[in-house]
Design a protein around this motif. Sequence first.
Motif, PDB file in Angstrom:
ATOM      1  N   ALA A  34       4.082 -12.432   7.028  1.00 16.70           N
ATOM      2  CA  ALA A  34       4.328 -11.722   7.839  1.00 16.70           C
ATOM      3  C   ALA A  34       3.854 -10.586   5.846  1.00 16.70           C
ATOM      4  O   ALA A  34       3.768  -9.071   6.309  1.00 16.70           O
ATOM      5  N   ALA A  35       4.371 -10.753   4.978  1.00 21.92           N
ATOM      6  CA  ALA A  35       4.399  -9.774   3.855  1.00 21.92           C
ATOM      7  C   ALA A  35       2.846  -9.600   3.289  1.00 21.92           C
ATOM      8  O   ALA A  35       2.155  -8.277   3.126  1.00 21.92           O
ATOM      9  N   PHE A  36       2.116 -11.110   3.846  1.00 24.64           N
ATOM     10  CA  PHE A  36       0.588 -10.882   3.458  1.00 24.64           C
ATOM     11  C   PHE A  36      -0.194  -9.485   4.486  1.00 24.64           C
ATOM     12  O   PHE A  36      -0.536  -8.748   3.995  1.00 24.64           O
ATOM     13  N   ARG A  37       0.324  -9.788   5.654  1.00 26.74           N
ATOM     14  CA  ARG A  37      -0.321  -8.376   6.619  1.00 26.74           C
ATOM     15  C   ARG A  37       0.334  -7.448   6.377  1.00 26.74           C
ATOM     16  O   ARG A  37      -0.911  -6.154   7.083  1.00 26.74           O
ATOM     17  N   PHE A  38       1.717  -7.247   6.216  1.00 28.94           N
ATOM     18  CA  PHE A  38       2.351  -5.883   5.878  1.00 28.94           C
ATOM     19  C   PHE A  38       1.309  -5.238   4.935  1.00 28.94           C
ATOM     20  O   PHE A  38       0.814  -4.220   4.920  1.00 28.94           O
ATOM     21  N   LEU A  39       0.934  -6.224   3.776  1.00 28.05           N
ATOM     22  CA  LEU A  39       0.576  -5.040   2.805  1.00 28.05           C
ATOM     23  C   LEU A  39      -0.625  -4.492   3.177  1.00 28.05           C
ATOM     24  O   LEU A  39      -1.303  -3.809   2.805  1.00 28.05           O
ATOM     25  N   SER A  40      -1.776  -5.498   4.295  1.00 27.59           N
ATOM     26  CA  SER A  40      -2.829  -5.191   4.289  1.00 27.59           C
ATOM     27  C   SER A  40      -3.116  -4.835   5.616  1.00 27.59           C
ATOM     28  O   SER A  40      -3.919  -4.344   6.509  1.00 27.59           O
ATOM     29  N   SER A  41      -2.108  -3.644   6.265  1.00 28.04           N
ATOM     30  CA  SER A  41      -1.806  -3.151   7.382  1.00 28.04           C
ATOM     31  C   SER A  41      -2.801  -1.663   7.593  1.00 28.04           C
ATOM     32  O   SER A  41      -2.474  -1.214   6.448  1.00 28.04           O
ATOM     33  N   LYS A  42      -2.616  -1.358   8.469  1.00 32.00           N
ATOM     34  CA  LYS A  42      -3.864  -0.229   8.683  1.00 32.00           C
ATOM     35  C   LYS A  42      -3.179   0.496   9.043  1.00 32.00           C
ATOM     36  O   LYS A  42      -3.463   2.588   9.034  1.00 32.00           O
ATOM     37  N   THR A  43      -2.227  -0.095  10.248  1.00 33.05           N
ATOM     38  CA  THR A  43      -1.672   1.031  11.067  1.00 33.05           C
ATOM     39  C   THR A  43       0.023   1.287  10.648  1.00 33.05           C
ATOM     40  O   THR A  43       0.910   0.242  10.339  1.00 33.05           O
ATOM     41  N   GLU A  44       0.140   2.176  10.770  1.00 34.47           N
ATOM     42  CA  GLU A  44       1.727   2.032  11.188  1.00 34.47           C
ATOM     43  C   GLU A  44       2.458   1.017  12.189  1.00 34.47           C
ATOM     44  O   GLU A  44       3.654   0.857  11.909  1.00 34.47           O
ATOM     45  N   TYR A  85       5.214  -6.247  11.429  1.00 32.70           N
ATOM     46  CA  TYR A  85       5.184  -7.039  10.097  1.00 32.70           C
ATOM     47  C   TYR A  85       6.754  -6.921   9.033  1.00 32.70           C
ATOM     48  O   TYR A  85       6.722  -8.440   8.602  1.00 32.70           O
ATOM     49  N   ASP A  86       6.773  -5.517   8.856  1.00 29.29           N
ATOM     50  CA  ASP A  86       7.730  -5.634   8.193  1.00 29.29           C
ATOM     51  C   ASP A  86       8.894  -6.428   9.029  1.00 29.29           C
ATOM     52  O   ASP A  86      10.573  -6.962   8.831  1.00 29.29           O
ATOM     53  N   TRP A  87       8.798  -6.261  10.459  1.00 23.75           N
ATOM     54  CA  TRP A  87      10.182  -7.012  11.303  1.00 23.75           C
ATOM     55  C   TRP A  87      10.163  -8.396  11.296  1.00 23.75           C
ATOM     56  O   TRP A  87      11.276  -9.096  10.875  1.00 23.75           O
ATOM     57  N   MET A  88       8.526  -9.444  11.488  1.00 21.70           N
ATOM     58  CA  MET A  88       8.341 -10.424  11.149  1.00 21.70           C
ATOM     59  C   MET A  88       9.277 -10.639  10.016  1.00 21.70           C
ATOM     60  O   MET A  88       9.219 -12.181  10.098  1.00 21.70           O
ATOM     61  N   GLY A  89       9.076 -10.066   8.970  1.00 22.51           N
ATOM     62  CA  GLY A  89       9.224 -10.802   7.541  1.00 22.51           C
ATOM     63  C   GLY A  89      10.820 -10.643   7.054  1.00 22.51           C
ATOM     64  O   GLY A  89      10.473 -11.385   6.992  1.00 22.51           O
ATOM     65  N   ILE A  99      16.172   1.664  13.054  1.00 14.37           N
ATOM     66  CA  ILE A  99      15.747   1.693  11.665  1.00 14.37           C
ATOM     67  C   ILE A  99      14.447   1.429  11.920  1.00 14.37           C
ATOM     68  O   ILE A  99      13.702   1.539  12.761  1.00 14.37           O
ATOM     69  N   ARG A 100      13.690   2.041  10.235  1.00 16.50           N
ATOM     70  CA  ARG A 100      12.809   2.726  10.723  1.00 16.50           C
ATOM     71  C   ARG A 100      12.196   1.706   9.879  1.00 16.50           C
ATOM     72  O   ARG A 100      11.023   1.560   8.740  1.00 16.50           O
ATOM     73  N   TRP A 101      11.670   0.772  10.965  1.00 19.88           N
ATOM     74  CA  TRP A 101      10.850  -0.784  10.677  1.00 19.88           C
ATOM     75  C   TRP A 101       9.482  -0.333   9.956  1.00 19.88           C
ATOM     76  O   TRP A 101       8.488   0.597  10.740  1.00 19.88           O
ATOM     77  N   GLY A 102       8.800  -1.061   8.754  1.00 20.47           N
ATOM     78  CA  GLY A 102       7.488  -0.143   8.631  1.00 20.47           C
ATOM     79  C   GLY A 102       7.876   0.383   6.735  1.00 20.47           C
ATOM     80  O   GLY A 102       6.913   0.650   6.344  1.00 20.47           O
ATOM     81  N   LYS A 103       8.787   1.278   7.260  1.00 20.21           N
ATOM     82  CA  LYS A 103       9.111   2.535   6.172  1.00 20.21           C
ATOM     83  C   LYS A 103       9.452   1.306   4.957  1.00 20.21           C
ATOM     84  O   LYS A 103      10.763   1.349   4.070  1.00 20.21           O
TER      85      LYS A 103
END
Length: 598
Positions: free
Chosen positions: A241-251, A257-261, A486-490
């Motif tokens: 999830a961290a890998f996908r979070f860092l490579s994400s293009k959209t909010e 992936y923040d939630w998944m992590g 919760i501000r997921w993604g922030k």
Amino acid sequence: MRKINRKVFFIFSLLFFVILIGSAFAQQPAGDQPVEYRAFPYIGSRQIMWIAAQLHLMFAAFILGVPIFAVIVEFIGFYARDPLQKLRYDRLAKEFTKLLLIAFSATAIWGAILTFLFITLYPKFFNYLSNIFSPTLWIYPFLFFGETFTLYLYWYGWEWLQGEKKKFHLALGVLLNLFGIAVLFITDAWTTFMMSPSGVDEKGNLVSLWKAINNPLWMPLNIHRLIANIVFGGSIAAAYAAFRFLSSKTEEERAHYDWMGYIGNFIAIQAFIVLPFAGYWFGREIYAFDQQLGITMMGGFLSWLWIIQAILIGIIFLASNYYLWIGMERIPGAERYRLYTRLILLVLVVGTLVWATPHSLVASLEEARKMGGAHHPLLGVLGVMSAKNTAVNIMILSTFLSFLFYRRGNKISRVSWAKTGVVLQGLILFLAAFIVVFYGVRGYFVEAIVRIGYSVYQVLAVLSAIILTMILDIFMLRNAEEIGPIRWGKMPPRSQYALFLVAITFTWLMGLMGYARSAIRQHWHVYGVMRDTSPEAFSPTLGFAADMVSICVLLFFALVFFIFWIGHLGEKTKILEEQVEEEVEGITTAKLKGGYTT
């Protein structure tokens, strides 16, 4: 269905190929002496076996651990009342399961390589174990087939088994886990028989297959590995999830992936909290079976291994808490608990230092004379098990407290007894800490056999406190007022590196503990029954083991990131195909309307 057939056919073809080639190698020319060992070129037989076994176990731990919490997440989604939450959890469970597909093939490949090496490099040892456990060797492939087939049904039937059919899909998930647990238990029987052989006579001949399986260390290792696999699977899923979070293009992607992590890390740490208790049970049974094994493990050449273990576990606790504390920054209202996080940090650091303090110091002759021996006059007090058990239990309570603050970050309880509940929770945790410290101090004044028994009281106090506090918290936060969502993604990128750190550290720790289990047998294939007479009939040094485990960890993560990349590539291809289909559909519609010219 065609994809399923291809993969199942590939796995069984691979197993058949290994058995066929292995049988050919195992054949002896007539009149020759049986071959006991064969040398592997350049790196040696033990090293290649080590790498193959370690990589197979790492992938196996992943594919056994992930389905457990994937099904739990799917159950949560199934029983959720909010349709949005229902879809959200279902998507998450599916994404966890997706990670299994390629990992399953990798597990089968490394398992086949391991079997092939075992048959060809250690034929006598392999034959001996085969004779003891032959019925289980026949059952094992069928269980593995059942697990593989169920996984593909579970994955490819996801969309089909929705709505009223969802219960069948959940049943498939449960069945998948039952197959996985059965496979784990069978392999644990082979492993633990080598450490605590039972069911054989003095010459090593089989007397009772059930006793050989149900040897003294079988059930402790089953429980220990079951929990460890959940921790491992959760930490690798969080790293994904961290890998996908860092490579994400959209909010939207970043929030998902923040939630998944968070979920992956939550599962890993919740299971990790009880893992030391299972490990302690396993260690205690080793002592009970044979004191010499226990002394070799804790007081012999492996004693410094436990200092490294303490440091690694300290890193896992610190990194997990750090991730939670950063996560609280995106929770409105969580700033109320900021002061407590500093105190928890202090407790964790002190606990790690106490746990990592060796009983005997590596010192020069002059330094030893000044200290009056190998034990430091002050720090030596912290090097015994009473201090270490106390430290780890307090660290577990502190980590649980972090989760409690995180959980109630944006919530305000509206029950009339909220203040009383908080006081009660505080008293329960304080009482547990008091019991832990009390028995830790008292352990210095009693005999070793009594001191070992005290650890049980410490464990019971901590587990009881966690369960009671959590029950109270669930009732207190029912229908609680929410300060804000919760501000997921922030989350800053550094939070995701903490997830990588947890996954890598736990993988390294797992490899090191595997070395400890094997090394205590020293020059025995099967302890006290079958002696190792090969040129490598000795336990490798800790430094050499650390190098080997590091190589295995590097190889494992290189393969895992390759799998992540392949999965990511597959999604990109799917998106491109969907875009092309949309364009073709648009062109066709325009042509039908007569508004398109070439």
